[in-house]
Design a protein around this motif. Structure first.
Motif, PDB file in Angstrom:
ATOM      1  N   CYS A 155       1.548  -1.198  -0.017  1.00  0.00           N
ATOM      2  CA  CYS A 155       0.287   0.221  -0.236  1.00  0.00           C
ATOM      3  C   CYS A 155       1.069   0.919   0.193  1.00  0.00           C
ATOM      4  O   CYS A 155       2.042   1.283   0.539  1.00  0.00           O
ATOM      5  N   ALA A 156       0.723   2.597  -0.810  1.00  0.00           N
ATOM      6  CA  ALA A 156       1.342   3.923  -0.939  1.00  0.00           C
ATOM      7  C   ALA A 156      -0.031   4.953  -0.508  1.00  0.00           C
ATOM      8  O   ALA A 156      -0.934   4.833  -0.656  1.00  0.00           O
ATOM      9  N   HIS A 157      -0.131   5.853   1.059  1.00  0.00           N
ATOM     10  CA  HIS A 157      -1.045   6.726   0.999  1.00  0.00           C
ATOM     11  C   HIS A 157      -0.176   7.948   1.163  1.00  0.00           C
ATOM     12  O   HIS A 157       0.829   8.426   2.237  1.00  0.00           O
ATOM     13  N   ARG A 158      -0.235   8.668  -0.112  1.00  0.00           N
ATOM     14  CA  ARG A 158       0.307  10.496  -0.255  1.00  0.00           C
ATOM     15  C   ARG A 158      -0.241  11.359  -0.260  1.00  0.00           C
ATOM     16  O   ARG A 158      -1.140  11.062  -0.265  1.00  0.00           O
ATOM     17  N   ASN A 159       0.439  11.924   0.019  1.00  0.00           N
ATOM     18  CA  ASN A 159      -0.323  13.718   0.331  1.00  0.00           C
ATOM     19  C   ASN A 159       0.566  14.565  -0.166  1.00  0.00           C
ATOM     20  O   ASN A 159       2.094  14.365   0.335  1.00  0.00           O
ATOM     21  N   PRO A 160       0.421  15.909  -0.744  1.00  0.00           N
ATOM     22  CA  PRO A 160       1.106  16.932  -1.191  1.00  0.00           C
ATOM     23  C   PRO A 160       1.968  17.603  -0.320  1.00  0.00           C
ATOM     24  O   PRO A 160       3.358  17.825  -0.560  1.00  0.00           O
ATOM     25  N   ALA A 161       0.373  17.782   0.659  1.00  0.00           N
ATOM     26  CA  ALA A 161       1.901  18.736   1.521  1.00  0.00           C
ATOM     27  C   ALA A 161       1.173  18.457   2.896  1.00  0.00           C
ATOM     28  O   ALA A 161      -0.117  18.054   3.081  1.00  0.00           O
ATOM     29  N   ARG A 162       1.850  18.501   4.310  1.00  0.00           N
ATOM     30  CA  ARG A 162       1.474  18.214   5.435  1.00  0.00           C
ATOM     31  C   ARG A 162       0.465  19.072   5.920  1.00  0.00           C
ATOM     32  O   ARG A 162       1.173  20.462   5.605  1.00  0.00           O
ATOM     33  N   PRO A 163       0.059  19.127   6.446  1.00  0.00           N
ATOM     34  CA  PRO A 163      -1.110  20.084   6.645  1.00  0.00           C
ATOM     35  C   PRO A 163      -0.679  21.084   7.902  1.00  0.00           C
ATOM     36  O   PRO A 163      -0.300  19.831   9.095  1.00  0.00           O
ATOM     37  N   PRO A 164      -0.728  22.562   8.384  1.00  0.00           N
ATOM     38  CA  PRO A 164      -0.143  23.155   9.802  1.00  0.00           C
ATOM     39  C   PRO A 164      -0.582  22.130  10.643  1.00  0.00           C
ATOM     40  O   PRO A 164      -1.872  21.429  11.237  1.00  0.00           O
TER      41      PRO A 164
END
Length: 336
Positions: A155-164
């Motif tokens: 599995c892969a779980h990717r977000n473009p940028a972590r929120p504050p």
């Protein structure tokens, strides 16, 4: 709308709550929005703006306890969930609760026990991947055994940028929690242990550093999850099942591709909402149909408790660097 529509109240008017309020009003059949509760009354008022007959409440409990609310959606922060869920169970109304059920397995177990004492499944947890067409196809394929036994999941779980404010622990509790539920659902097996490794095998408090989570299951299947919330290019969730006689992949960016000016390519979702919009809509529509009969149609409170227990083990493994076992109580008969 009709007089027989399910009258739904929403608790929480942040990003998720306001999105769900709009979904109920605009895209569901058999339901209508009657109230949104949030301590920030201005947010609640924005969520009901333009919805005839819907009101804003500053007290979330007032929504649950109102006689004109047949069912409730809980989209408030996780630490506020337990008293809201217990109030809904006490009143006997169906609930769709965004994850987490509660932030820890001890309080989650209290909710499970309250529901079990009531003798009815009233709480559905918002694990929307169970309603995503691709994941549903994968579940059907694995259940049918066409590829033989399942041996591994990648599995892969990717977000473009972590929120504050997104902490290292939230990699587990806010992101990998979905893989915990997906694992249990796809494989029909409880999680027995969790391990976490970071880039360079060096402990880091930086949430943007990729981590590898290894999940062990009671059925002997191993699952690895790459969690990376700072990938830069977009939102991506993938799962590949490796079986005795073949493999199957979902989330492989199979949407429209273009060929133009000597290049070919396609788009990647910016966040989870466009990627899983269809799943959210299907999840809510299934819940509305079930709630009109007083029940649920999706992940149960027990599933929420099991996910919370896996998260607790995951955070402990993250901190220690050691394999950590998952502890569950005996499953109540209601969830058998």
């Amino acid at each position: 709308m009709s007089e027989h529509d399910l009258r739904v109240g929403v608790v929480g008017a942040g990003m998720m709550g306001s999105d769900h309020a709009a979904r109920i009003h605009q895209r569901l059949s058999g339901a209508r929005l009657v109230a949104v509760g949030d301590p920030d009354i201005e947010r609640a008022e924005r969520a009901v703006d333009g919805v005839d007959g819907a009101r804003a409440e500053a007290d979330p409990l007032a929504v649950i306890e109102s006689s004109d609310v047949d069912a409730v959606v809980i989209a408030s922060p996780g630490p506020a969930h337990e008293p809201l869920l217990l109030a809904a169970v006490q009143r006997g109304i169906p609930v769709l609760c965004e994850k987490p059920l509660t932030p820890d397995p001890v309080s989650s177990l209290r909710v499970v026990q309250a529901e079990a004492a009531r003798g009815r499944k009233l709480i559905q947890i918002g694990f929307m991947r169970r309603f995503d067409p691709e994941y549903l196809n994968l579940k059907e394929l694995l259940d049918a055994g066409e590829l033989g036994r399942t041996l591994l999941l990648h599995c892969a779980h990717r977000n473009p940028a972590r929120p504050p404010g997104f902490s290292t622990e939230m990699l587990i509790t806010d992101s990998v929690v979905h893989e915990f539920d997906t694992t249990r659902w796809l494989l029909d097996a409880e999680i027995t242990a969790v391990s976490v490794r970071q880039q360079g095998l060096v402990a880091s408090t930086e949430a943007g550093v990729p981590q590898i989570v290894t999940i062990e299951t009671a059925g002997g299947v191993l699952v690895d999850v790459e969690i990376f919330v700072n990938c830069g290019f977009g939102y991506q969730v993938r799962c590949e099942a490796v079986c005795e006689n073949g493999t199957a992949l979902v989330g492989g960016d199979s949407g429209m591709r273009t060929h133009h000016a000597g290049r070919w390519g396609g788009g990647v979702a910016a966040d989870f909402r466009p990627r899983f919009r269809q799943a959210f809509d299907a999840e809510f529509q299934h819940w509305v149909r079930a709630a009109r009969s007083g029940g649920i149609d999706g992940a149960s409170a027990w599933d929420g408790y099991a996910a919370a227990a896996a998260c607790e083990a995951g955070v402990a493994a993250q901190r220690s660097g050691s394999r950590t076992e998952v502890t569950l109580v005996e499953r109540p008969e209601l969830y058998a």
